[in-house]
Design an enzyme around this catalytic site. Structure first.
Site, short mmCIF file in Angstrom:
data_model
loop_
_atom_site.label_atom_id
_atom_site.label_comp_id
_atom_site.label_asym_id
_atom_site.label_seq_id
_atom_site.Cartn_x
_atom_site.Cartn_y
_atom_site.Cartn_z
N ARG A 127 -11.48 1.91 -8.85
CA ARG A 127 -10.55 2.88 -9.17
C ARG A 127 -10.66 3.34 -10.62
NH1 ARG A 127 -4.71 1.50 -6.42
NH2 ARG A 127 -5.35 1.10 -4.28
N ASN B 154 -10.63 -3.00 -5.90
CA ASN B 154 -9.60 -1.97 -6.78
C ASN B 154 -10.44 -1.86 -8.09
OD1 ASN B 154 -6.63 -3.33 -5.46
ND2 ASN B 154 -7.79 -1.65 -4.80
N ASP C 116 0.79 -1.32 0.10
CA ASP C 116 0.06 -0.11 -0.02
C ASP C 116 0.97 1.32 0.04
OD1 ASP C 116 -2.29 1.48 0.08
OD2 ASP C 116 -2.54 1.33 2.20
N TRP D 264 3.01 7.84 -2.40
CA TRP D 264 4.47 8.17 -2.54
C TRP D 264 4.57 8.91 -3.94
CZ3 TRP D 264 7.90 7.11 -6.50
CH2 TRP D 264 9.12 7.08 -6.21
N GLU E 126 0.68 -12.26 13.64
CA GLU E 126 1.47 -10.97 14.23
C GLU E 126 1.27 -9.91 13.27
OE1 GLU E 126 2.50 -10.67 17.51
OE2 GLU E 126 1.93 -12.78 17.85
N ARG F 68 -5.61 -1.11 9.32
CA ARG F 68 -6.58 -2.09 8.68
C ARG F 68 -6.01 -3.32 8.18
NH1 ARG F 68 -7.65 2.67 6.39
NH2 ARG F 68 -7.56 2.77 4.10
N VAL F 69 -6.92 -4.33 7.93
CA VAL F 69 -6.36 -5.41 7.20
C VAL F 69 -7.27 -5.35 5.81
CG1 VAL F 69 -6.03 -6.89 9.19
CG2 VAL F 69 -8.17 -6.95 8.08
N SER G 227 -7.11 -6.12 -5.20
CA SER G 227 -8.33 -6.52 -4.61
C SER G 227 -9.57 -6.36 -5.26
CB SER G 227 -8.43 -5.79 -3.25
OG SER G 227 -8.72 -4.48 -3.61
#
Length: 265
Positions: A96, A93, A45, A50, A232, A219-220, A90
């Site tokens: 978009r 997506n 992500d 960026w 983890e 978030r996932v 995903s």
């Protein structure tokens, strides 16, 4: 434009390499190679952000992210990490802009064309999970080719989540189980967690030990919802195109500083 864009990116990468390598050498001394995760999952992500912060087109951000993926794959191979699952596209997506979606599919095609020979040479098995039949034919054909070419490789698995959603995966698994029950091949009392696991997209892969989420999001995002029950998490504000050796080592060291209890004491 593409040539100029690559020249700009190479300038960024050159500076990053100079400063990042020195910091990474210090981090390597802290890494315990006997306690590395077997399976690392990454939500790639922050590509667009960026680029925007540098006044560049979003397309260059996505292209820069490909360099980070190359770096992380190389590190996983070097360190002996068995599975790397990356969230590339995903099911959400598709919302978009059409131009960006096309770009992402083109970059997928380009990545496989550019990297497949080296991945195969290094013993990497390329796999993909998601509703792959809905991908554009050009991208889908390259994914299938990559999976066929590398099917017998066993040094490492690069698992690419494409047109993937965790809820969708659970729904698809439920449909397959329901179809077995409809045909009388399965009774409801036979449905267990292990049986459900067997009907997920990549049932043979271990659950992720470590999930990395760059770009400051906490978030996932519908990623591996079943599989991350005891994973983890590592969150960082660094955008994916800046996620190189130093950042990956920091994530691994953070993982090693935790005690995994899996619900126990």
């Amino acid at each position: 434009m593409k040539k100029q864009g690559r020249q700009v990116l190479m300038g960024f990468f050159y500076l990053e390499k100079i400063f990042g390598k020195q910091r990474a050498r210090k981090l390597r001394k802290k890494l315990d190679r006997s306690r590395l995760p077997k399976h690392v999952a990454i939500i790639m992500d922050g590509n667009g952000r960026w680029a925007q912060r540098r006044g560049l087109p979003r397309a260059l951000g996505h292209r820069a992210g490909m360099e980070s993926l190359r770096t992380v794959v190389e590190l996983c191979l070097e360190l002996g990490i068995q599975v790397l699952t990356v969230y590339a596209f995903s099911t959400e997506n598709w919302k978009r802009p059409q131009e960006e979606v096309k770009l992402l599919m083109d970059l997928l095609h380009e990545y496989i064309q550019n990297e497949l020979d080296e991945l195969h040479h290094q013993g990497v098995q390329v796999r993909a999970v998601g509703r792959l039949n809905e991908l554009p034919s050009r991208a889908w054909q390259e994914v299938v080719r990559a999976m066929k070419v590398t099917a017998a490789n066993s040094k490492m698995t690069l698992n690419i989540a494409l047109n993937y959603g965790g809820r969708g995966e659970i729904v698809d698994a439920t449909r397959r189980i329901a179809e077995l029950a409809r045909k009388g091949k399965l009774h409801p009392e036979e449905i267990t967690e292990n049986l459900f696991q067997e009907h997920l997209y990549a049932a043979d892969l271990p659950d992720p030990d470590l999930l990395i989420r760059p770009a400051g999001e906490l978030r996932v995002s519908n990623f591996l919802l079943w599989q991350i029950a005891y994973t983890e998490f590592y969150f960082t504000r660094v955008n994916w195109p800046d996620f190189r050796e130093e950042e990956f080592l920091l994530a691994l060291i953070s993982y090693q500083n935790r005690k995994r209890r899996f619900g126990g004491l």
